[in-house]
Design a protein around this motif. Structure first.
Motif, PDB file in Angstrom:
ATOM      1  N   PRO A 254     109.313  -3.344 -54.815  1.00 16.10           N
ATOM      2  CA  PRO A 254     109.091  -3.114 -56.240  1.00 16.10           C
ATOM      3  C   PRO A 254     107.750  -2.445 -56.503  1.00 16.10           C
ATOM      4  N   GLY A 255     107.780  -1.380 -57.266  1.00 14.37           N
ATOM      5  CA  GLY A 255     106.559  -0.683 -57.623  1.00 14.37           C
ATOM      6  C   GLY A 255     105.984   0.205 -56.534  1.00 14.37           C
ATOM      7  N   LYS A 256     106.706   0.349 -55.435  1.00 17.65           N
ATOM      8  CA  LYS A 256     106.210   1.172 -54.334  1.00 17.65           C
ATOM      9  C   LYS A 256     107.194   2.280 -54.008  1.00 17.65           C
ATOM     10  N   GLU A 257     106.715   3.280 -53.303  1.00 16.09           N
ATOM     11  CA  GLU A 257     107.570   4.372 -52.886  1.00 16.09           C
ATOM     12  C   GLU A 257     108.413   3.949 -51.676  1.00 16.09           C
ATOM     13  N   ARG A 258     109.539   4.626 -51.534  1.00 11.65           N
ATOM     14  CA  ARG A 258     110.375   4.377 -50.370  1.00 11.65           C
ATOM     15  C   ARG A 258     109.654   4.867 -49.117  1.00 11.65           C
ATOM     16  N   GLU A 259     109.698   4.061 -48.068  1.00 11.38           N
ATOM     17  CA  GLU A 259     109.021   4.424 -46.831  1.00 11.38           C
ATOM     18  C   GLU A 259     109.962   4.281 -45.635  1.00 11.38           C
ATOM     19  N   LEU A 260     109.716   5.132 -44.649  1.00 15.04           N
ATOM     20  CA  LEU A 260     110.463   5.031 -43.406  1.00 15.04           C
ATOM     21  C   LEU A 260     110.016   3.794 -42.640  1.00 15.04           C
ATOM     22  N   VAL A 261     110.970   2.999 -42.183  1.00 17.32           N
ATOM     23  CA  VAL A 261     110.670   1.837 -41.361  1.00 17.32           C
ATOM     24  C   VAL A 261     110.829   2.192 -39.881  1.00 17.32           C
ATOM     25  N   ALA A 262     111.985   2.760 -39.548  1.00 19.81           N
ATOM     26  CA  ALA A 262     112.266   3.127 -38.158  1.00 19.81           C
ATOM     27  C   ALA A 262     113.408   4.125 -38.145  1.00 19.81           C
ATOM     28  N   ASN A 263     113.417   4.965 -37.135  1.00 16.50           N
ATOM     29  CA  ASN A 263     114.566   5.830 -36.943  1.00 16.50           C
ATOM     30  C   ASN A 263     114.839   6.018 -35.459  1.00 16.50           C
ATOM     31  N   ILE A 264     116.029   6.554 -35.177  1.00 18.64           N
ATOM     32  CA  ILE A 264     116.462   6.719 -33.794  1.00 18.64           C
ATOM     33  C   ILE A 264     117.326   7.967 -33.702  1.00 18.64           C
ATOM     34  N   THR A 265     117.046   8.779 -32.709  1.00 15.26           N
ATOM     35  CA  THR A 265     117.824   9.995 -32.512  1.00 15.26           C
ATOM     36  C   THR A 265     119.122   9.685 -31.775  1.00 15.26           C
ATOM     37  N   SER A 266     119.987  10.659 -31.699  1.00 13.21           N
ATOM     38  CA  SER A 266     121.242  10.470 -30.981  1.00 13.21           C
ATOM     39  C   SER A 266     121.004  10.233 -29.489  1.00 13.21           C
ATOM     40  N   GLY A 267     119.853  10.685 -29.008  1.00 12.63           N
ATOM     41  CA  GLY A 267     119.510  10.465 -27.606  1.00 12.63           C
ATOM     42  C   GLY A 267     118.804   9.150 -27.352  1.00 12.63           C
ATOM     43  N   GLY A 268     118.504   8.425 -28.434  1.00 14.23           N
ATOM     44  CA  GLY A 268     117.902   7.107 -28.262  1.00 14.23           C
ATOM     45  C   GLY A 268     116.394   7.042 -28.438  1.00 14.23           C
ATOM     46  N   THR A 269     115.775   8.138 -28.820  1.00 14.64           N
ATOM     47  CA  THR A 269     114.338   8.114 -29.069  1.00 14.64           C
ATOM     48  C   THR A 269     114.065   7.408 -30.395  1.00 14.64           C
ATOM     49  N   THR A 270     113.140   6.458 -30.351  1.00 18.92           N
ATOM     50  CA  THR A 270     112.860   5.648 -31.544  1.00 18.92           C
ATOM     51  C   THR A 270     111.470   5.917 -32.094  1.00 18.92           C
ATOM     52  N   ASN A 271     111.332   5.578 -33.370  1.00 16.88           N
ATOM     53  CA  ASN A 271     110.058   5.763 -34.066  1.00 16.88           C
ATOM     54  C   ASN A 271     109.929   4.620 -35.057  1.00 16.88           C
ATOM     55  N   TYR A 272     108.734   3.998 -35.133  1.00 19.75           N
ATOM     56  CA  TYR A 272     108.500   2.873 -36.031  1.00 19.75           C
ATOM     57  C   TYR A 272     107.203   3.083 -36.798  1.00 19.75           C
ATOM     58  N   ILE A 273     107.158   2.534 -38.017  1.00 22.78           N
ATOM     59  CA  ILE A 273     105.875   2.484 -38.688  1.00 22.78           C
ATOM     60  C   ILE A 273     105.057   1.373 -38.034  1.00 22.78           C
ATOM     61  N   ASP A 274     103.749   1.499 -38.134  1.00 24.41           N
ATOM     62  CA  ASP A 274     102.857   0.588 -37.415  1.00 24.41           C
ATOM     63  C   ASP A 274     103.074  -0.866 -37.814  1.00 24.41           C
ATOM     64  N   SER A 275     103.359  -1.117 -39.075  1.00 23.31           N
ATOM     65  CA  SER A 275     103.426  -2.488 -39.562  1.00 23.31           C
ATOM     66  C   SER A 275     104.608  -3.278 -39.006  1.00 23.31           C
ATOM     67  N   VAL A 276     105.583  -2.617 -38.393  1.00 26.19           N
ATOM     68  CA  VAL A 276     106.741  -3.331 -37.860  1.00 26.19           C
ATOM     69  C   VAL A 276     106.830  -3.250 -36.348  1.00 26.19           C
ATOM     70  N   LYS A 277     105.944  -2.511 -35.735  1.00 25.94           N
ATOM     71  CA  LYS A 277     105.983  -2.385 -34.271  1.00 25.94           C
ATOM     72  C   LYS A 277     105.824  -3.754 -33.613  1.00 25.94           C
ATOM     73  N   GLY A 278     106.686  -4.009 -32.637  1.00 28.46           N
ATOM     74  CA  GLY A 278     106.651  -5.291 -31.948  1.00 28.46           C
ATOM     75  C   GLY A 278     107.450  -6.377 -32.639  1.00 28.46           C
ATOM     76  N   ARG A 279     107.884  -6.122 -33.877  1.00 30.33           N
ATOM     77  CA  ARG A 279     108.673  -7.119 -34.613  1.00 30.33           C
ATOM     78  C   ARG A 279     110.097  -6.631 -34.876  1.00 30.33           C
ATOM     79  N   PHE A 280     110.251  -5.340 -35.153  1.00 30.38           N
ATOM     80  CA  PHE A 280     111.556  -4.770 -35.474  1.00 30.38           C
ATOM     81  C   PHE A 280     112.041  -3.914 -34.313  1.00 30.38           C
ATOM     82  N   THR A 281     113.356  -3.902 -34.133  1.00 28.12           N
ATOM     83  CA  THR A 281     113.972  -3.061 -33.113  1.00 28.12           C
ATOM     84  C   THR A 281     115.166  -2.335 -33.716  1.00 28.12           C
TER      85      THR A 281
END
Length: 122
Positions: free
Chosen positions: A41-68
């Motif tokens: 609420p009151g914030k912009e939409r942000e990317l949390v994580a994404n994954i390519t078709s080849g399996g390469t992943t990307n995470y925002i710093d605040s969820v690294k180590g907690r989200f998969t």
């Protein structure tokens, strides 16, 4: 013609876990990147994580180590396993996919799910 349907949100206590699922269906030719975004609420939409078709992943710093993030290309499905949840993770989580439909194989479009609420509170 193409739909992204999310599930798995809910209310959880701090430190708890949730697993979000998103299945893409319809006249899909190919899917490139799939991801999860969130909007509090009151914030912009942000990317949390994404994954390519080849399996390469990307995470925002605040969820690294907690989200998969993971996906099954044969099922056009992506998951987000969220552990050690914090109150600041509370948001509506949206699934996202960059894909080509069978009607527009040369052009990639971005599709969004309807969103699922995640609330982390004691």
């Amino acid at each position: 013609q193409v739909q992204l349907v999310e599930s798995g949100g809910g209310l959880v206590q701090p430190g708890g876990s949730l697993r979000l699922s998103c299945a893409a269906s319809g006249r899909i030719f190919s899917i490139n990147t799939m991801g999860w975004y969130r909007q509090a609420p009151g914030k912009e939409r942000e990317l949390v994580a994404n994954i390519t078709s080849g399996g390469t992943t990307n995470y925002i710093d605040s969820v690294k180590g907690r989200f998969t993030i993971s996906r099954d290309n044969s099922k056009n499905t992506v998951w987000l396993q969220m552990n050690s949840l914090k109150p600041e993770d509370t948001a509506v989580y949206y699934c996202n996919a960059d894909l080509r439909s069978v009607y527009s194989r040369l052009v990639m479009y971005t599709y969004w799910g309807q969103g699922t609420q995640v609330t982390v509170s004691s």
